[in-house]
Enzyme design. Structure first.
Site, PDB file in Angstrom:
ATOM      1  N   HIS A  43      -2.333   6.143  -7.829  1.00  0.00           N
ATOM      2  CA  HIS A  43      -2.789   5.171  -8.393  1.00  0.00           C
ATOM      3  C   HIS A  43      -5.121   6.152  -8.535  1.00  0.00           C
ATOM      4  O   HIS A  43      -5.439   6.190  -7.673  1.00  0.00           O
ATOM      5  CB  HIS A  43      -3.198   3.648  -7.323  1.00  0.00           C
ATOM      6  CG  HIS A  43      -3.898   2.411  -7.627  1.00  0.00           C
ATOM      7  ND1 HIS A  43      -3.765   1.623  -7.067  1.00  0.00           N
ATOM      8  CD2 HIS A  43      -5.225   2.466  -8.946  1.00  0.00           C
ATOM      9  CE1 HIS A  43      -4.615   0.755  -7.882  1.00  0.00           C
ATOM     10  NE2 HIS A  43      -5.336   1.321  -8.435  1.00  0.00           N
ATOM     11  N   HIS A  50      -9.213   9.797  -4.502  1.00  0.00           N
ATOM     12  CA  HIS A  50      -7.418   9.752  -4.568  1.00  0.00           C
ATOM     13  C   HIS A  50      -7.038  10.818  -5.615  1.00  0.00           C
ATOM     14  O   HIS A  50      -7.801  11.762  -5.603  1.00  0.00           O
ATOM     15  CB  HIS A  50      -6.719   8.026  -4.310  1.00  0.00           C
ATOM     16  CG  HIS A  50      -7.720   7.157  -3.478  1.00  0.00           C
ATOM     17  ND1 HIS A  50      -8.024   5.998  -4.115  1.00  0.00           N
ATOM     18  CD2 HIS A  50      -7.229   7.122  -2.063  1.00  0.00           C
ATOM     19  CE1 HIS A  50      -8.158   5.581  -3.307  1.00  0.00           C
ATOM     20  NE2 HIS A  50      -8.403   6.048  -1.894  1.00  0.00           N
ATOM     21  N   GLU A  70      -0.092   4.260 -11.283  1.00  0.00           N
ATOM     22  CA  GLU A  70      -0.859   2.084 -11.092  1.00  0.00           C
ATOM     23  C   GLU A  70      -1.608   2.343 -11.695  1.00  0.00           C
ATOM     24  O   GLU A  70      -2.724   3.200 -11.140  1.00  0.00           O
ATOM     25  CB  GLU A  70      -0.402   1.456  -9.895  1.00  0.00           C
ATOM     26  CG  GLU A  70      -0.620   2.076  -8.637  1.00  0.00           C
ATOM     27  CD  GLU A  70      -0.250   1.561  -7.497  1.00  0.00           C
ATOM     28  OE1 GLU A  70       0.878   1.183  -7.444  1.00  0.00           O
ATOM     29  OE2 GLU A  70      -0.978   1.645  -6.738  1.00  0.00           O
ATOM     30  N   HIS A 190       2.110  -3.037  -0.639  1.00  0.00           N
ATOM     31  CA  HIS A 190       0.473  -3.144  -0.017  1.00  0.00           C
ATOM     32  C   HIS A 190       0.942  -4.437   1.211  1.00  0.00           C
ATOM     33  O   HIS A 190       1.825  -4.416   1.426  1.00  0.00           O
ATOM     34  CB  HIS A 190      -0.093  -4.572  -0.761  1.00  0.00           C
ATOM     35  CG  HIS A 190      -1.685  -4.059  -0.431  1.00  0.00           C
ATOM     36  ND1 HIS A 190      -2.095  -3.785   0.358  1.00  0.00           N
ATOM     37  CD2 HIS A 190      -2.052  -3.093  -1.568  1.00  0.00           C
ATOM     38  CE1 HIS A 190      -3.184  -3.320  -0.391  1.00  0.00           C
ATOM     39  NE2 HIS A 190      -3.620  -2.405  -1.363  1.00  0.00           N
ATOM     40  N   ASP A 191       1.054  -2.905   2.482  1.00  0.00           N
ATOM     41  CA  ASP A 191       0.488  -2.918   3.616  1.00  0.00           C
ATOM     42  C   ASP A 191       2.207  -3.236   3.591  1.00  0.00           C
ATOM     43  O   ASP A 191       2.388  -3.532   5.564  1.00  0.00           O
ATOM     44  CB  ASP A 191      -0.055  -4.441   3.928  1.00  0.00           C
ATOM     45  CG  ASP A 191      -1.478  -4.035   3.752  1.00  0.00           C
ATOM     46  OD1 ASP A 191      -2.590  -3.416   4.002  1.00  0.00           O
ATOM     47  OD2 ASP A 191      -2.506  -4.995   2.911  1.00  0.00           O
ATOM     48  N   HIS A 214      -0.064   3.660   2.624  1.00  0.00           N
ATOM     49  CA  HIS A 214      -0.976   3.831   3.754  1.00  0.00           C
ATOM     50  C   HIS A 214      -0.225   4.416   4.860  1.00  0.00           C
ATOM     51  O   HIS A 214      -0.535   5.394   5.488  1.00  0.00           O
ATOM     52  CB  HIS A 214      -2.303   2.894   3.633  1.00  0.00           C
ATOM     53  CG  HIS A 214      -3.003   2.762   5.133  1.00  0.00           C
ATOM     54  ND1 HIS A 214      -3.775   3.760   4.686  1.00  0.00           N
ATOM     55  CD2 HIS A 214      -3.286   2.538   6.219  1.00  0.00           C
ATOM     56  CE1 HIS A 214      -4.813   3.643   5.304  1.00  0.00           C
ATOM     57  NE2 HIS A 214      -4.149   3.034   6.839  1.00  0.00           N
TER      58      HIS A 214
HETATM   59  N1  PXP Z   1       0.674  -1.266  -5.138  1.00  0.00           N
HETATM   60  C1  PXP Z   1      -0.256  -1.333  -5.001  1.00  0.00           C
HETATM   61  C2  PXP Z   1      -1.107  -2.006  -6.532  1.00  0.00           C
HETATM   62  C3  PXP Z   1      -1.763  -0.730  -5.218  1.00  0.00           C
HETATM   63  O1  PXP Z   1      -2.832  -0.215  -5.592  1.00  0.00           O
HETATM   64  C4  PXP Z   1      -1.123  -0.457  -3.327  1.00  0.00           C
HETATM   65  C5  PXP Z   1      -2.221   0.871  -2.767  1.00  0.00           C
HETATM   66  O2  PXP Z   1      -2.476   1.984  -3.652  1.00  0.00           O
HETATM   67  C6  PXP Z   1      -0.187  -0.029  -2.774  1.00  0.00           C
HETATM   68  C7  PXP Z   1       0.533  -0.567  -3.891  1.00  0.00           C
HETATM   69  C8  PXP Z   1       0.193   0.578  -1.754  1.00  0.00           C
HETATM   70  O3  PXP Z   1       0.179  -0.645  -0.877  1.00  0.00           O
HETATM   71  P1  PXP Z   1      -0.378   0.491   0.883  1.00  0.00           P
HETATM   72  O4  PXP Z   1      -1.048   1.881   0.291  1.00  0.00           O
HETATM   73  O5  PXP Z   1      -0.886  -0.493   1.822  1.00  0.00           O
HETATM   74  O6  PXP Z   1       0.898   1.463   1.066  1.00  0.00           O
END
Ligand code: PXP
Length: 237
Positions: A43, A50, A70, A190-191, A214
């Site tokens: 990303h 990053h 992304e 995400h998370d 993460h």
């Molecule tokens: N999807 C998107 C659109 C994101 O921006 C991110 C974080 O860069 C993730 C997924 C992955 O999230 P995480 O780092 O919490 O696993």
């Protein structure tokens, strides 16, 4: 089968903190693939804290699995993505200085903006996924603007999972059937972590792909990258 795409932003963040090429992002990407990951996600943000835009061609050249880029579709981002031609581009409505993504697109308000961008990416044979909240109107909007897939923003799911998993999954589960009916593929991210991933998968049999960064990289500090990827794959089995 649900594919695991490993988001390598945190690896790039560590590399950037010392200004040298250690850890080597390309080597880590290849190792993730060797350890069983089905894809690599990055990303690049405008400040390149990053992944850097200069990482993209090298990742594309060296990765043998699915490559997903992304980010917010600025003109610069789109030009770099089109040069590299990843398998998938996930569009995210991020502000330039956002710490991390925290909401999906308003696909109704930004209809013409998204439609034009998606057409352009698809003309270059890049699959397009839209980061989205679990809302039927927004998902219908995603189909209307020509997205191939949606990526559910799973932040709220992850936040509520430990206290009430049934209500945490409800909106995603309820809207997923609509998305599938509209012909959209289903991604999520995400998370997500080792605690909440299996329940998401069990409740969304249509889930095509998760992208996880993460928590996976944090787990790898204790468990090692190979072992960690195996554990995440196991949750998706
Ligand atoms: N999807 C998107 C659109 C994101 O921006 C991110 C974080 O860069 C993730 C997924 C992955 O999230 P995480 O780092 O919490 O696993």
């Amino acid at each position: 089968m649900t594919r695991l795409s490993v988001n390598l932003n945190k690896v790039a963040l560590i590399r950037n903190s010392r200004g040298s090429n250690f850890p080597d992002l390309i080597q880590v990407a290849k190792d993730c693939e060797r350890f069983g990951a089905h894809g690599i996600t990055v990303h690049p943000r405008p400040d390149e804290r990053h992944c850097k835009f200069s990482d993209l061609p090298l990742l594309k050249e060296n990765c043998t699995t699915e490559f997903n880029i992304e980010g917010y579709p600025s003109r610069h981002f789109l030009d770099e993505v089109i040069k590299v031609k990843p398998h998938q581009c996930t569009l995210v409505p991020d502000e330039p200085n956002q710490i991390t993504s925290d909401h999906g697109w308003d696909t109704i308000k930004h209809q013409s903006f998204l439609k034009e961008i998606i057409q352009e990416l698809k003309a270059h044979k890049i699959r397009v996924s839209l980061f989205i909240d679990a809302d039927v109107k927004l998902i219908e909007g995603a189909a209307n603007v020509g997205a191939d897939r949606i990526e559910y923003y799973t932040g709220p799911y992850a936040k509520n999972y430990s206290t009430n998993p049934i209500s945490a999954i409800k909106e995603i589960k309820d809207t997923c059937a609509v998305a599938v009916q509209l012909g959209l593929g289903i991604n999520a991210g995400h998370d997500l972590n080792l605690e909440n991933l299996r329940y998401l998968k069990e409740n969304l049999p249509q889930l095509d792909e998760v992208s996880i960064g993460h928590a996976l990289i944090c787990d790898a500090l204790y468990l090692g990258l190979e072992n960690t990827i195996r554990l995440y794959l196991n949750k998706l089995a």
